[in-house]
Design a protein around this motif. Structure first.
Motif, PDB file in Angstrom:
ATOM      1  N   HIS A  22       3.406   0.919  -6.570  1.00 50.60           N
ATOM      2  CA  HIS A  22       3.243   2.352  -6.292  1.00 50.60           C
ATOM      3  C   HIS A  22       1.843   2.670  -5.767  1.00 50.60           C
ATOM      4  O   HIS A  22       1.563   3.809  -5.398  1.00 50.60           O
ATOM      5  CB  HIS A  22       3.471   3.157  -7.572  1.00 50.60           C
ATOM      6  N   VAL A  23       0.974   1.673  -5.716  1.00 50.79           N
ATOM      7  CA  VAL A  23      -0.434   1.885  -5.409  1.00 50.79           C
ATOM      8  C   VAL A  23      -0.780   1.767  -3.922  1.00 50.79           C
ATOM      9  O   VAL A  23      -1.582   2.538  -3.411  1.00 50.79           O
ATOM     10  CB  VAL A  23      -1.299   0.891  -6.227  1.00 50.79           C
ATOM     11  N   PRO A  24      -0.199   0.824  -3.167  1.00 54.55           N
ATOM     12  CA  PRO A  24      -0.734   0.504  -1.835  1.00 54.55           C
ATOM     13  C   PRO A  24      -0.449   1.545  -0.763  1.00 54.55           C
ATOM     14  O   PRO A  24       0.301   2.498  -0.954  1.00 54.55           O
ATOM     15  CB  PRO A  24      -0.027  -0.816  -1.475  1.00 54.55           C
ATOM     16  N   PHE A  25      -1.063   1.304   0.384  1.00 53.17           N
ATOM     17  CA  PHE A  25      -0.801   2.054   1.604  1.00 53.17           C
ATOM     18  C   PHE A  25       0.108   1.226   2.514  1.00 53.17           C
ATOM     19  O   PHE A  25       0.337   0.040   2.280  1.00 53.17           O
ATOM     20  CB  PHE A  25      -2.102   2.346   2.358  1.00 53.17           C
ATOM     21  N   TYR A  26       0.570   1.862   3.594  1.00 58.53           N
ATOM     22  CA  TYR A  26       1.447   1.202   4.549  1.00 58.53           C
ATOM     23  C   TYR A  26       0.915   1.418   5.958  1.00 58.53           C
ATOM     24  O   TYR A  26       0.294   2.443   6.256  1.00 58.53           O
ATOM     25  CB  TYR A  26       2.879   1.727   4.414  1.00 58.53           C
ATOM     26  N   ILE A  27       1.181   0.448   6.827  1.00 57.89           N
ATOM     27  CA  ILE A  27       0.726   0.523   8.207  1.00 57.89           C
ATOM     28  C   ILE A  27       1.676   1.425   8.991  1.00 57.89           C
ATOM     29  O   ILE A  27       2.899   1.300   8.878  1.00 57.89           O
ATOM     30  CB  ILE A  27       0.679  -0.878   8.849  1.00 57.89           C
ATOM     31  N   THR A  28       1.119   2.333   9.784  1.00 57.58           N
ATOM     32  CA  THR A  28       1.923   3.269  10.564  1.00 57.58           C
ATOM     33  C   THR A  28       1.522   3.214  12.036  1.00 57.58           C
ATOM     34  O   THR A  28       0.606   2.479  12.422  1.00 57.58           O
ATOM     35  CB  THR A  28       1.746   4.715  10.062  1.00 57.58           C
ATOM     36  N   ALA A  29       2.176   4.045  12.845  1.00 56.02           N
ATOM     37  CA  ALA A  29       1.891   4.105  14.284  1.00 56.02           C
ATOM     38  C   ALA A  29       0.565   4.790  14.588  1.00 56.02           C
ATOM     39  O   ALA A  29       0.160   4.856  15.764  1.00 56.02           O
ATOM     40  CB  ALA A  29       3.021   4.830  15.006  1.00 56.02           C
ATOM     41  N   ARG A  30      -0.113   5.302  13.567  1.00 60.30           N
ATOM     42  CA  ARG A  30      -1.395   5.963  13.780  1.00 60.30           C
ATOM     43  C   ARG A  30      -2.518   5.384  12.915  1.00 60.30           C
ATOM     44  O   ARG A  30      -3.678   5.627  13.177  1.00 60.30           O
ATOM     45  CB  ARG A  30      -1.279   7.471  13.495  1.00 60.30           C
ATOM     46  N   GLY A  31      -2.172   4.638  11.863  1.00 59.45           N
ATOM     47  CA  GLY A  31      -3.210   4.105  10.984  1.00 59.45           C
ATOM     48  C   GLY A  31      -2.614   3.544   9.705  1.00 59.45           C
ATOM     49  O   GLY A  31      -1.716   2.712   9.741  1.00 59.45           O
ATOM     50  N   ILE A  32      -3.120   4.016   8.572  1.00 58.99           N
ATOM     51  CA  ILE A  32      -2.572   3.637   7.269  1.00 58.99           C
ATOM     52  C   ILE A  32      -2.272   4.904   6.481  1.00 58.99           C
ATOM     53  O   ILE A  32      -2.944   5.926   6.642  1.00 58.99           O
ATOM     54  CB  ILE A  32      -3.528   2.716   6.475  1.00 58.99           C
ATOM     55  N   GLU A  33      -1.243   4.834   5.609  1.00 61.63           N
ATOM     56  CA  GLU A  33      -0.736   6.043   4.968  1.00 61.63           C
ATOM     57  C   GLU A  33      -0.244   5.742   3.563  1.00 61.63           C
ATOM     58  O   GLU A  33       0.167   4.624   3.249  1.00 61.63           O
ATOM     59  CB  GLU A  33       0.411   6.614   5.799  1.00 61.63           C
ATOM     60  N   SER A  43       5.865  17.701  -2.258  1.00 63.27           N
ATOM     61  CA  SER A  43       5.399  16.341  -2.010  1.00 63.27           C
ATOM     62  C   SER A  43       4.376  16.374  -0.887  1.00 63.27           C
ATOM     63  O   SER A  43       4.336  17.308  -0.085  1.00 63.27           O
ATOM     64  CB  SER A  43       6.557  15.417  -1.648  1.00 63.27           C
ATOM     65  N   PHE A  44       3.535  15.338  -0.858  1.00 58.88           N
ATOM     66  CA  PHE A  44       2.519  15.250   0.182  1.00 58.88           C
ATOM     67  C   PHE A  44       2.330  13.794   0.591  1.00 58.88           C
ATOM     68  O   PHE A  44       2.750  12.861  -0.113  1.00 58.88           O
ATOM     69  CB  PHE A  44       1.183  15.844  -0.288  1.00 58.88           C
ATOM     70  N   SER A  45       1.705  13.599   1.726  1.00 57.52           N
ATOM     71  CA  SER A  45       1.268  12.281   2.151  1.00 57.52           C
ATOM     72  C   SER A  45      -0.154  12.404   2.686  1.00 57.52           C
ATOM     73  O   SER A  45      -0.571  13.479   3.129  1.00 57.52           O
ATOM     74  CB  SER A  45       2.190  11.697   3.222  1.00 57.52           C
ATOM     75  N   VAL A  46      -0.888  11.294   2.613  1.00 57.83           N
ATOM     76  CA  VAL A  46      -2.256  11.264   3.139  1.00 57.83           C
ATOM     77  C   VAL A  46      -2.356  10.082   4.090  1.00 57.83           C
ATOM     78  O   VAL A  46      -1.910   8.976   3.766  1.00 57.83           O
ATOM     79  CB  VAL A  46      -3.299  11.118   2.020  1.00 57.83           C
ATOM     80  N   SER A  47      -2.930  10.314   5.251  1.00 57.31           N
ATOM     81  CA  SER A  47      -3.049   9.233   6.231  1.00 57.31           C
ATOM     82  C   SER A  47      -4.448   9.175   6.813  1.00 57.31           C
ATOM     83  O   SER A  47      -5.133  10.194   6.949  1.00 57.31           O
ATOM     84  CB  SER A  47      -2.036   9.421   7.363  1.00 57.31           C
ATOM     85  N   PHE A  48      -4.861   7.953   7.127  1.00 59.24           N
ATOM     86  CA  PHE A  48      -6.062   7.710   7.923  1.00 59.24           C
ATOM     87  C   PHE A  48      -5.583   7.479   9.349  1.00 59.24           C
ATOM     88  O   PHE A  48      -4.960   6.460   9.652  1.00 59.24           O
ATOM     89  CB  PHE A  48      -6.816   6.483   7.411  1.00 59.24           C
ATOM     90  N   ASP A  49      -5.831   8.432  10.220  1.00 58.95           N
ATOM     91  CA  ASP A  49      -5.397   8.369  11.613  1.00 58.95           C
ATOM     92  C   ASP A  49      -6.518   7.729  12.425  1.00 58.95           C
ATOM     93  O   ASP A  49      -7.582   8.324  12.618  1.00 58.95           O
ATOM     94  CB  ASP A  49      -5.098   9.782  12.128  1.00 58.95           C
ATOM     95  N   PHE A  50      -6.282   6.498  12.911  1.00 58.74           N
ATOM     96  CA  PHE A  50      -7.304   5.772  13.647  1.00 58.74           C
ATOM     97  C   PHE A  50      -7.181   5.948  15.154  1.00 58.74           C
ATOM     98  O   PHE A  50      -7.893   5.298  15.914  1.00 58.74           O
ATOM     99  CB  PHE A  50      -7.282   4.291  13.269  1.00 58.74           C
ATOM    100  N   HIS A  51      -6.271   6.847  15.597  1.00 61.92           N
ATOM    101  CA  HIS A  51      -6.259   7.280  17.000  1.00 61.92           C
ATOM    102  C   HIS A  51      -7.192   8.471  17.155  1.00 61.92           C
ATOM    103  O   HIS A  51      -8.060   8.494  18.025  1.00 61.92           O
ATOM    104  CB  HIS A  51      -4.846   7.666  17.431  1.00 61.92           C
TER     105      HIS A  51
END
Length: 286
Positions: A22-33, A43-51
Motif C-alpha cells: 500500500h506504500v509505493p508509487f507507480y510509473i505513469t505517462a507523466r511521472g510517478i503517482e 478520494s485523492f491522488s498525488v503525482s509528480f509530473d515530470f513533463h
C-alpha cells in the motif's frame, strides 16, 4: 525527501496491504503517482509530473492543488504540501522522520535547499518508464504470488518481487527509521526480488539489483548473465551497472537476462517448485 513526504501521506491514509504494497508509487505517462487514496467519502491522488514539473493533488470531488517542482528546502515543501491538503479539506498528519535514512532530519526542520534539475528529473523518469515495461514483461512469466512493479520512496527504487509460497525465517530488521515488525512482515515468505537503484546506499552509481531472502546456499556463487553482473559481498546481492544495460546492443534482452538468471539462481538453489510457479504466455498479436 519530497517523495517521502507524499509517500507518508499515502501510508497514513491507506489500509495495510501485505508486504507494504500500500506504500509505493507507480510509473505513469507523466511521472510517478500514488494511485487513488481514500479519505472519508472522497478520494485523492498525488503525482509528480515530470513533463510540466509540478506536484499535483487531484480530488474526486473536482478539487485540485498544484505546486511547482523547483529548488527549495524540504521544510518549505512539507509546509506547503500540508497547507495544500488543508485547503482541499483533507487535513493530514504524518510521522515527519524520513524512513530508511541514517542520521535523518525531520521534514519540518530540514531547511537546506535541495536542488531540483528538471532535465535530470525527466531523464530519470524516462529511464523508469522503460524499466517498468521490461519488469512487467518479466512479471508476466510468473503465475505464483508476485508483487506489482512499484516504486518505493523509502529506498527510492523500482522493484518487483516473486514469492516461492513458503514461509521464511524472521527477518533481523535493523533498517534505519523502519520498524523491525514491518521488515519481518515484508520478508515473511521466501522471495526473489529485483529492481533498480539510482545510486547511494552502498552503491556508487546507478545499478540493477537482485537478491534472495533467505539467501540459499550457493546463491552467491551462481553463474548469472550478462558478464557485467557480479555479486556484492557487502550488500549480499547481485548487481548490474545501469550503463551496461544502457550501452548494450539490446537493453531489453540484457536486463531480461539479468532478471531471469538471478531469479533462476534463487529458485534453483532454494529448491522452489518452478513448474508450479512459472508460465510463459504467447506474445500478443501486434
Amino acid at each position: 525527501m519530497w517523495t517521502q513526504v507524499i509517500g507518508k501521506i499515502r501510508l497514513e491514509q491507506t489500509p495495510w496491504i501485505n508486504h507494504s504494497w500500500h506504500v509505493p508509487f507507480y510509473i505513469t505517462a507523466r511521472g510517478i503517482e500514488t494511485s487513488l487514496v481514500s479519505y472519508g467519502g472522497r478520494s485523492f491522488s498525488v503525482s509528480f509530473d515530470f513533463h510540466l514539473h509540478l506536484l499535483k493533488i487531484l480530488v474526486t470531488d473536482g478539487g485540485e492543488w498544484v505546486l511547482p517542482l523547483e529548488t527549495r528546502a524540504v521544510s518549505d515543501f512539507y509546509w506547503e504540501v500540508m497547507a495544500g491538503f488543508k485547503q482541499l479539506g483533507i487535513p493530514v498528519d504524518i510521522n515527519t522522520m524520513p524512513s530508511e535514512v541514517a542520521d535523518a532530519t525531520p521534514f519540518e526542520q530540514d531547511q537546506n535547499n535541495r536542488q531540483y534539475d528538471p532535465e535530470y528529473a525527466w531523464r530519470f523518469w524516462q529511464a523508469l518508464v522503460q524499466m517498468d515495461r521490461v519488469f512487467t514483461e518479466f512479471r508476466s512469466r510468473f503465475i505464483g504470488k508476485c508483487s506489482p512493479v512499484h516504486f518505493f520512496w523509502g529506498s527510492f527504487d523500482l522493484a518487483l518481487t516473486r514469492f516461492s509460497g513458503r514461509e521464511a525465517p524472521p527477518h533481523s530488521g535493523g533498517i534505519p527509521h523502519f520498524p523491525d515488525w514491518v521488515a519481518r512482515e515484508a520478508y515473511s515468505h521466501e522471495v526473489s526480488s529485483a529492481g533498480f537503484w539510482p545510486g547511494g546506499g552502498g552503491v556508487d552509481s546507478a545499478c540493477f539489483y537482485s537478491y534472495a531472502y533467505p539467501k540459499p546456499q550457493g546463491f552467491a556463487q551462481a553463474k548469472v548473465a550478462p558478464d557485467a553482473a557480479y555479486y556484492s559481498e557487502d550488500l549480499g546481492e547481485f548487481l548490474l551497472p545501469y550503463d551496461a544495460v544502457r550501452t548494450s546492443r539490446s537493453p531489453d534482452d540484457t536486463l531480461l537476462d539479468f532478471l531471469q538468471s538471478t531469479y533462476e539462481a534463487a529458485a534453483d538453489k532454494g529448491m522452489w517448485d518452478r513448474s508450479a510457479l512459472e508460465k510463459e504466455f504467447p506474445l500478443q498479436a501486434r
